[in-house]
Design a protein around this motif. Sequence first.
Motif, PDB file in Angstrom:
ATOM      1  N   ASP A  97      -8.541   5.806   3.096  1.00  0.00           N
ATOM      2  CA  ASP A  97      -8.017   6.023   4.452  1.00  0.00           C
ATOM      3  C   ASP A  97      -6.704   5.278   4.646  1.00  0.00           C
ATOM      4  OD1 ASP A  97     -10.167   7.588   5.024  1.00  0.00           O
ATOM      5  OD2 ASP A  97     -11.287   6.043   6.107  1.00  0.00           O
ATOM      6  N   LYS A  98      -6.658   4.072   4.130  1.00  0.00           N
ATOM      7  CA  LYS A  98      -5.448   3.255   4.235  1.00  0.00           C
ATOM      8  C   LYS A  98      -4.301   3.892   3.467  1.00  0.00           C
ATOM      9  CE  LYS A  98      -4.196  -1.651   3.929  1.00  0.00           C
ATOM     10  NZ  LYS A  98      -4.687  -3.000   3.529  1.00  0.00           N
TER      11      LYS A  98
ATOM     12  N   ALA B 296      -0.755   5.586   5.043  1.00  0.00           N
ATOM     13  CA  ALA B 296       0.574   5.189   4.565  1.00  0.00           C
ATOM     14  C   ALA B 296       1.342   6.398   4.034  1.00  0.00           C
ATOM     15  CB  ALA B 296       0.449   4.121   3.486  1.00  0.00           C
ATOM     16  N   LEU B 297       0.648   7.312   3.376  1.00  0.00           N
ATOM     17  CA  LEU B 297       1.290   8.518   2.853  1.00  0.00           C
ATOM     18  C   LEU B 297       1.822   9.388   3.991  1.00  0.00           C
ATOM     19  CD1 LEU B 297      -1.247   9.475   0.029  1.00  0.00           C
ATOM     20  CD2 LEU B 297       1.120   8.755  -0.313  1.00  0.00           C
ATOM     21  N   LYS B 298       1.036   9.514   5.056  1.00  0.00           N
ATOM     22  CA  LYS B 298       1.472  10.304   6.210  1.00  0.00           C
ATOM     23  C   LYS B 298       2.725   9.699   6.843  1.00  0.00           C
ATOM     24  CE  LYS B 298      -3.113  12.050   7.460  1.00  0.00           C
ATOM     25  NZ  LYS B 298      -4.214  11.983   8.465  1.00  0.00           N
TER      26      LYS B 298
ATOM     27  N   LYS C  42       5.020   7.992   5.451  1.00  0.00           N
ATOM     28  CA  LYS C  42       6.191   8.171   4.593  1.00  0.00           C
ATOM     29  C   LYS C  42       6.443   9.638   4.232  1.00  0.00           C
ATOM     30  CE  LYS C  42       6.060   3.556   2.505  1.00  0.00           C
ATOM     31  NZ  LYS C  42       7.408   3.178   2.960  1.00  0.00           N
ATOM     32  N   GLY C  43       5.565  10.535   4.676  1.00  0.00           N
ATOM     33  CA  GLY C  43       5.729  11.959   4.384  1.00  0.00           C
ATOM     34  C   GLY C  43       5.528  12.303   2.921  1.00  0.00           C
ATOM     35  N   ASN C  44       4.615  11.585   2.259  1.00  0.00           N
ATOM     36  CA  ASN C  44       4.423  11.774   0.809  1.00  0.00           C
ATOM     37  C   ASN C  44       3.049  12.342   0.449  1.00  0.00           C
ATOM     38  OD1 ASN C  44       6.952  10.877  -0.025  1.00  0.00           O
ATOM     39  ND2 ASN C  44       6.314   8.721  -0.045  1.00  0.00           N
ATOM     40  N   LEU C  45       2.392  12.991   1.389  1.00  0.00           N
ATOM     41  CA  LEU C  45       1.066  13.529   1.110  1.00  0.00           C
ATOM     42  C   LEU C  45       1.095  14.572  -0.013  1.00  0.00           C
ATOM     43  CD1 LEU C  45      -0.561  13.910   4.652  1.00  0.00           C
ATOM     44  CD2 LEU C  45      -1.405  12.517   2.757  1.00  0.00           C
ATOM     45  N   GLU C  46       2.032  15.499   0.051  1.00  0.00           N
ATOM     46  CA  GLU C  46       2.086  16.576  -0.941  1.00  0.00           C
ATOM     47  C   GLU C  46       2.455  16.044  -2.329  1.00  0.00           C
ATOM     48  OE1 GLU C  46       4.502  19.841   0.204  1.00  0.00           O
ATOM     49  OE2 GLU C  46       3.376  20.266   2.040  1.00  0.00           O
ATOM     50  N   VAL C  47       3.423  15.143  -2.381  1.00  0.00           N
ATOM     51  CA  VAL C  47       3.850  14.618  -3.676  1.00  0.00           C
ATOM     52  C   VAL C  47       2.750  13.752  -4.288  1.00  0.00           C
ATOM     53  CG1 VAL C  47       4.964  12.520  -2.808  1.00  0.00           C
ATOM     54  CG2 VAL C  47       5.789  13.559  -4.914  1.00  0.00           C
ATOM     55  N   PHE C  48       1.934  13.100  -3.438  1.00  0.00           N
ATOM     56  CA  PHE C  48       0.830  12.300  -3.965  1.00  0.00           C
ATOM     57  C   PHE C  48      -0.283  13.206  -4.499  1.00  0.00           C
ATOM     58  CE2 PHE C  48      -3.068   9.718  -3.579  1.00  0.00           C
ATOM     59  CZ  PHE C  48      -2.697   8.654  -4.393  1.00  0.00           C
ATOM     60  N   ASP C  49      -0.481  14.361  -3.885  1.00  0.00           N
ATOM     61  CA  ASP C  49      -1.446  15.323  -4.411  1.00  0.00           C
ATOM     62  C   ASP C  49      -1.053  15.747  -5.823  1.00  0.00           C
ATOM     63  OD1 ASP C  49      -3.041  15.266  -2.191  1.00  0.00           O
ATOM     64  OD2 ASP C  49      -2.137  17.043  -1.245  1.00  0.00           O
ATOM     65  N   ILE C  50       0.239  15.940  -6.058  1.00  0.00           N
ATOM     66  CA  ILE C  50       0.726  16.280  -7.403  1.00  0.00           C
ATOM     67  C   ILE C  50       0.462  15.116  -8.366  1.00  0.00           C
ATOM     68  CG2 ILE C  50       2.786  16.789  -8.761  1.00  0.00           C
ATOM     69  CD1 ILE C  50       3.922  18.204  -6.285  1.00  0.00           C
ATOM     70  N   HIS C  51       0.638  13.888  -7.859  1.00  0.00           N
ATOM     71  CA  HIS C  51       0.382  12.706  -8.675  1.00  0.00           C
ATOM     72  C   HIS C  51      -1.091  12.634  -9.082  1.00  0.00           C
ATOM     73  CE1 HIS C  51       0.943   8.637 -10.183  1.00  0.00           C
ATOM     74  NE2 HIS C  51      -0.091   8.245  -9.467  1.00  0.00           N
TER      75      HIS C  51
ATOM     76  N   LYS D  97       1.678   2.778  -5.269  1.00  0.00           N
ATOM     77  CA  LYS D  97       2.701   1.817  -4.840  1.00  0.00           C
ATOM     78  C   LYS D  97       4.017   2.515  -4.508  1.00  0.00           C
ATOM     79  CE  LYS D  97       4.971  -2.493  -6.175  1.00  0.00           C
ATOM     80  NZ  LYS D  97       5.086  -3.562  -7.198  1.00  0.00           N
ATOM     81  N   VAL D  98       4.410   3.496  -5.347  1.00  0.00           N
ATOM     82  CA  VAL D  98       5.682   4.190  -5.152  1.00  0.00           C
ATOM     83  C   VAL D  98       5.661   5.016  -3.867  1.00  0.00           C
ATOM     84  CG1 VAL D  98       7.175   6.014  -6.055  1.00  0.00           C
ATOM     85  CG2 VAL D  98       6.304   4.238  -7.596  1.00  0.00           C
ATOM     86  N   TYR D  99       4.555   5.736  -3.622  1.00  0.00           N
ATOM     87  CA  TYR D  99       4.512   6.687  -2.512  1.00  0.00           C
ATOM     88  C   TYR D  99       4.020   6.092  -1.202  1.00  0.00           C
ATOM     89  CZ  TYR D  99       5.172   9.998  -6.312  1.00  0.00           C
ATOM     90  OH  TYR D  99       5.659  10.654  -7.416  1.00  0.00           O
ATOM     91  N   THR D 100       3.418   4.879  -1.270  1.00  0.00           N
ATOM     92  CA  THR D 100       2.933   4.261  -0.029  1.00  0.00           C
ATOM     93  C   THR D 100       3.570   2.905   0.246  1.00  0.00           C
ATOM     94  OG1 THR D 100       1.091   3.063  -1.062  1.00  0.00           O
ATOM     95  CG2 THR D 100       0.687   5.347  -0.389  1.00  0.00           C
ATOM     96  N   GLY D 101       4.049   2.250  -0.793  1.00  0.00           N
ATOM     97  CA  GLY D 101       4.576   0.899  -0.626  1.00  0.00           C
ATOM     98  C   GLY D 101       3.491  -0.163  -0.647  1.00  0.00           C
ATOM     99  N   LEU D 102       2.235   0.254  -0.864  1.00  0.00           N
ATOM    100  CA  LEU D 102       1.105  -0.676  -0.905  1.00  0.00           C
ATOM    101  C   LEU D 102       0.839  -1.126  -2.338  1.00  0.00           C
ATOM    102  CD1 LEU D 102      -1.325   1.283   1.452  1.00  0.00           C
ATOM    103  CD2 LEU D 102       0.068  -0.710   2.063  1.00  0.00           C
TER     104      LEU D 102
END
Length: 237
Positions: free
Chosen positions: A126-127, A131-133, A135-144, A222-227
């Motif tokens: 959830d966390k 963070a993905l939302k 930064k707008g990285n939900l789709e790119v993280f799905d590819i990851h 880390k790259v897509y969320t900064g966490l």
Amino acid sequence: MQKTSKNPLIEILVNIIIPMMILNKGGDYLGTNGPTKALIIALAFPAAYAIYDFKLNNNKNFISILGFVGLLFSGGFGLMQLGGEWFAIKEAGIPFIIGMVILISAYTTNPLISLLIYNDAVIQTDKVSEALKEKGNLEVFDIHLKRSTIFLSFSFFFSAVLNYVLAIRIFTEIPLTLSESERQDILNQQIADMTWLSYLVISVPSLLIMAAILWHLFKGIKVYTGLTITDVMRGED
């Protein structure tokens, strides 16, 4: 029912050490048809543990089921005294099937890496999603996640190749001139050798590959969320 944590030492003892000792020496103390009895008793330990773990933790996953089926095949092949090529096919077939299932899942909406690693029991998903939302990285993280799942499937294909090569070398042809008891005793020794050697030769490189996959997965987080890892691991706030 609440799931209980597994003890690796007990798993190694029940699934490897005790069966190996029974297969190597049990036939000498079990009288008539000793080697056959030793095979049945040796296989009973991991079989009973698998059933116990299934009932205790309700672990209804495809990989566990395939592992148990593989165990039943080992016992059946041993009792029928089939040739080494059958064991080689079985030893390679189980991880190959798992690898194929994982690979296929990479192209679905539920890649299996989410079940095995990227799940709420291990990571605060959830966390991560929040963070993905942001930064707008939900789709790119799905590819990851898809790529991580493909890498995970390759680890099982690698294990399948190692299993096959090892089984071919261990399950050599047993002379037909020997008595049935002698043939069964030799086959038991081969099964015992395959049990501990596969754990040593295959598990170590597989763990290294798994560590690389985990590094790839957490690097993406880390790259897509900064966490960081400590930010998202379960139990860390």
